[in-house]
Structure formats: structure tokens, C-alpha cells
Scaffold this active site. Structure first.
Site, mmCIF file in Angstrom:
data_model
loop_
_atom_site.group_PDB
_atom_site.id
_atom_site.type_symbol
_atom_site.label_atom_id
_atom_site.label_comp_id
_atom_site.label_asym_id
_atom_site.label_seq_id
_atom_site.Cartn_x
_atom_site.Cartn_y
_atom_site.Cartn_z
ATOM 1 N N LYS A 78 92.522 85.188 51.763
ATOM 2 C CA LYS A 78 91.194 84.839 51.967
ATOM 3 C C LYS A 78 90.350 86.067 51.494
ATOM 4 O O LYS A 78 90.719 87.276 51.793
ATOM 5 C CB LYS A 78 90.878 84.671 53.539
ATOM 6 C CG LYS A 78 89.511 83.906 53.880
ATOM 7 C CD LYS A 78 89.487 83.669 55.407
ATOM 8 C CE LYS A 78 88.292 83.363 55.891
ATOM 9 N NZ LYS A 78 87.953 82.890 57.405
ATOM 10 N N SER A 153 86.088 78.406 58.560
ATOM 11 C CA SER A 153 85.684 79.191 57.362
ATOM 12 C C SER A 153 86.810 79.220 56.194
ATOM 13 O O SER A 153 86.434 79.644 55.109
ATOM 14 C CB SER A 153 85.102 80.481 57.843
ATOM 15 O OG SER A 153 86.022 81.542 58.287
ATOM 16 N N SER A 177 88.789 79.078 62.311
ATOM 17 C CA SER A 177 88.673 79.019 60.956
ATOM 18 C C SER A 177 90.108 79.221 60.353
ATOM 19 O O SER A 177 90.016 78.912 59.019
ATOM 20 C CB SER A 177 87.964 80.405 60.490
ATOM 21 O OG SER A 177 86.819 80.004 60.611
#
Ligand code: GLN
Length: 482
Positions: A78, A153, A177
Site C-alpha cells: 500500500k 482505503s 480499510s
């Protein structure tokens, strides 16, 4: 060779028996990324040296060297975790041009275990969102239907695994997330217990809630990766010395005698009927596997969303104070220092980030602190107590991960409150600092549904056991988007 459904475990077996090289594996994934990423936008950067790294691992493996637990396995990271020398932007314009000056602890541990860092996965700006639409790099789409969001997210991480671009990705989870995008993309996601995985080198959103965890195809793969990244780190004072490791090879799948709690507060209005049906069917399957289902109550669950949306912005507003445009990233000139700060932050941050900075600054300000922030902390303690009590009676709690399947791109983007409501089932685990796992459990109109297990602090093992037993009896996780 179809790598799109391959698990880490299978790839390792093939590489160890000489049927597959890491170079072939990585090349197959690169081909898939090349063909598909323009539609999905899961990766915002793919590293150039991955084939070289794979060949190096192959050479070492060929002469019998120990190449590590993840030797030759590609992984997506990420965009909010630092990798030395890589760009690292947290999906934000304000970190344009910023490069990692050091490796996050999880990155060092992955590299030491032989993993190949494939690239940076897209995300909502500073991990604030549930749809991966707010990224400076553009929205990520759901591999099951490109008109739908992948969740967020960590939407880039989940979409990358679902699209078969990598067998594993790291995500971060502050209020859901990892689990919510895993649920919406039909893959597995684990938020570990707070303190299990070091946050050093993770760009902080809300420091008392953030945890890094794996997104994979199988529960066993999540256990393999957790074992690599977990454990005490001198750079993160909240990381914990672990007495138990996850021992992935030994996951016992016999659920006989296990007690599972079904919280009545989670099965209320607002949940999609199809999601409810899929989750209830999964509960039946767990019963057939030997688990006993017990109705439980988490009386303060109804206040979790409100408490989260006070605590998280308060911490985020403070954490984001460091982005002043002077030392790195985006900079906008002004007449004086104050104006330069205002311009840099005004232009560099997107609307959702600004909204949370304002909310957080407000609830922390004199006069409102007691009414909002302190009160939310008290509610957080009550929520934690609810879970502690319930988990004395049951081994784990089972719920849906998300009240709905993936929604249309743009559908909730300009309606923050509706967007916030999509986190209703995931945020409590962060407030209570307990581990939680999402596993695919069906489809509604061809879009994946996720089942969530929440457990006692540091008892990830029980979640793995439940998830692995469920996956042994069902095949939802083997389905792939066309
Ligand atoms: N969707 C939630 C939010 O917007 C959770 C984000 C997260 O876990 N990083 O805050």
C-alpha cells in the site's frame, strides 16, 4: 500457467519442488498487470527490478540456500508504507515527489523473508475513505465489475489480489480499510490485534487504531504472511513481544466445541438482504463444521461509528500537522511562512482530508474537548468492555464485514455520511484493538460478500482456524472475476 488463482502456499510448493521458478511466477504476474492494470488501476507504480530479484532468488534456491519463508513470492505494498528509494505518497498530492528514506519494519521483514516487492498499491488519500476514489492517482475499480468501487482505503491492495496481479498485498486498517475492500473484492483480509505488527514506517492516520495486515486469497496465506511481519519492534513502542506465533502449517480445522457469538445489534435495518442471507448461510456451514452458535449482545455497538468519527479525525488532524511543504513533497509559495503553509495545505490536501482535519481540530479545541473527544474515549472504553465480556463467553464473534456489496463509482463519493456508514461493522474491532478477519462467503448479483470473524486480543490463531475451516468446506475464495 494460470497464476491468477495461485496461493502463496501452492507457489512455494511448486518452487521448492523445482516445477516453477520465481522468475516465471513474477513474469506471469507482470503480464497480467500489463494487460489489466489500465482497467483496474490497482498499482500506481511497478518496480523495475522484480525479474532481477526473482532470478537472484532462483539461483540461491537452486544451490540449496535458505531463501526465506516467502522466497520468490511477489507482494504489493500500500502506498502509505515506506520503501527506501521508492516514491511514497499515501495517494496524496501533498506528497508528490516524496521518496521513502528508509524501509518500514514490515518491508524489512518481508525482504528478509525473500519476498519480492512488486510495487505500490493505490489507496484513498491518507487512507481516509471506503472506496479508493479519493486518490491523487485516480480511482481504482473493482475487478468483478469495473463500474463498481473496490472498497477502501486499501482498494488497490485488494483489487490487485482479486485481479490476480499478485498473490498477496499489504494493507492498513484504521476502521476497516483491509477488511472492507477484501470483502468487496472477494479476497481474504486480516486486521491484526493492535500492537501485533509494527507501525514504524507506516504513515500515521489515527495512531491508536492503525494496524498493517495481509490481503490474500486464502486464510492460510494470511497466516504465513502475518508470521513474517509480526512481533516486537524497538522502533514502535506499541508493538508487543509475542508469546504465541501463528504456526500456519499447523492450523487445526476442527471446529467441534467452538463457541461463536452472533451479536443481535449487527443484524439490523440497513443491511442488504442478500448479504444477510449469505452470512446466515455461512453461519449454518460453521454449525455443520461443529461450532455452536450463541446469541450475544454488544450493547454499545450503536455508538461505535460516532465515537470513531470523533477519535479518528482528532488523531488524524494532529498526525497530518507535519505536512508543511517545507522539507518534502508539494510546496506552494506564499508572501510569508503562514501563507505558504496555507497554500501548500490548501492545494495539496483533497476535500476528505481537509474535512477530517477540520473535524479533528474542532473536537480537540478548548471548550469542545470534553464534550466530544473525552466523551468519545469513554465510549471507546465501554465498547472495549462489551467485547471483553462477550469474548469470555464465546471464542469468536461472527458478523458481515460490510452491510452491502460494492456500489457504483461516484455513487457515495459526494455524500460522506453515507460513505461513513459503510464502515459500521468494521470500526468496532479497531476501537476495541482486537483482531478481525474477512473471508469471502458468497455473491449478491455477481459481487462478492464478506464474512467477518472478530476474536480475543492476540488470538489470531482462532480466527485462522475458523477461516481455514470455512474455506475448506466452501469454494467462494477460488472464484475469480473474468
Ligand atoms: N473507511 C474508514 C475511514 O474512512 C476506514 C479507513 C481506514 O481503515 N484507513 O475512516
Amino acid at each position: 500457467m494460470d497464476v491468477s488463482t495461485m496461493t502463496i502456499k501452492e507457489a512455494l510448493e511448486k518452487m521448492n519442488s523445482g516445477d516453477l521458478t520465481s522468475e516465471e511466477l513474477v513474469k506471469s504476474y507482470l503480464d497480467r498487470i500489463e494487460a489489466g492494470n489500465e482497467h483496474v488501476n490497482a498499482f500506481v507504480f511497478v518496480a523495475e527490478d522484480v525479474l532481477e530479484q526473482a532470478r537472484e532468488i532462483d539461483k540461491r534456491r537452486a544451490v540449496g540456500e535458505d531463501v526465506g519463508v516467502l522466497g520468490g513470492i511477489p507482494i504489493a505494498v500500500k502506498d502509505n508504507m515506506l520503501v527506501e528509494g521508492w516514491g511514497s505518497a499515501s495517494g496524496s498530492q501533498i506528497l508528490e515527489g516524496h521518496k521513502g528514506a528508509y524501509n518500514a519494519t514490515v518491508i524489512d521483514r518481508l525482504k528478509n523473508a525473500g519476498a519480492i516487492l512488486m510495487g505500490r498499491a493505490n489507496m484513498d488519500e491518507f487512507a481516509m475513505g471506503s472506496s479508493t476514489e479519493s486518490s491523487h492517482f485516480g480511482a481504482t475499480t473493482n475487478p468483478w465489475d469495473k463500474t463498481k468501487v473496490p472498497g477502501g482505503s486499501s482498494g488497490g491492495s485488494a483489487a490487485a489480489v482479486a485481479a490476480g496481479f499478485v498473490p498477496v498485498a499489504l494493507g492498513s486498517d484504521t476502521g476497516g480499510s483491509i477488511r472492507q475492500p477484501a470483502s468487496l473484492c472477494g479476497v481474504v483480509g486480516l486486521k491484526p490485534t493492535y500492537g501485533r505488527v509494527s507501525r514504524y514506517g507506516l504513515m500515521a492516520m489515527a495512531s491508536s487504531l492503525d494496524q498493517i495486515g495481509p490481503i490474500t486469497r486464502s486464510v492460510e496465506d494470511a497466516a504465513i504472511v502475518l508470521e513474517v511481519i509480526e512481533g516486537k519492534d524497538p522502533h514502535d513502542g506499541t508493538s508487543v513481544e509475542l508469546s504465541n506465533t501463528t504456526v500456519p502449517a499447523l492450523i487445526d480445522k476442527d471446529l467441534t466445541g467452538m463457541k461463536l457469538g452472533l451479536p443481535k445489534e449487527y443484524f439490523v435495518d440497513g443491511m442488504d438482504e442478500g448479504v444477510k442471507a449469505a452470512v446466515m448461510e455461512a453461519v449454518e456451514e460453521l454449525k455443520r463444521a461443529g461450532a455452536e452458535i450463541i446469541d450475544i449482545s454488544l450493547p454499545h455497538a450503536q455508538y461505535a461509528l460516532a465515537a470513531y468519527y470523533i477519535i479518528m479525525p482528532a488523531e488524524a488532524s494532529s498526525n497530518l500537522g507535519r505536512f508543511d511543504g517545507l522539507r518534502y513533497g508539494y510546496h506552494s509559495n506564499g508572501e510569508n511562512l503562514q501563507e505558504s503553509y496555507a497554500r501548500t495545505r490548501g492545494e495539496g490536501f483533497g476535500p476528505e482530508v481537509k474535512r477530517r482535519i477540520m473535524l479533528g481540530s474542532y473536537t480537540l479545541s478548548a471548550g469542545y474537548y470534553d464534550a466530544y473527544y473525552r466523551k468519545a474515549l469513554k465510549v471507546r472504553s465501554l465498547i472495549k468492555k462489551d467485547f471483553d465480556e462477550a469474548l469470555k463467553e464465546v471464542d469468536a464473534i461472527v458478523t458481515p464485514t460490510s452491510p452491502s456489496v460494492a456500489w457504483g463509482i461516484g455513487e457515495k463519493f459526494n455524500d460522506p455520511l453515507t460513505m461513513y456508514l459503510s464502515d459500521i461493522y468494521t470500526i468496532s474491532a479497531n476501537l476495541a484493538t482486537i483482531p478481525a478477519l474477512s473471508v469471502p462467503c458468497g455473491f449478491v448479483k455477481n459481487l462478492p460478500v464478506g464474512l467477518q470473524f472478530m476474536g480475543r486480543p492476540f488470538d489470531e490463531y482462532t480466527l485462522f482456524k475458523l477461516g481455514a475451516a470455512y474455506q475448506e468446506r466452501t469454494d467462494w475464495h477460488t472464484k475469480t472475476p473474468s
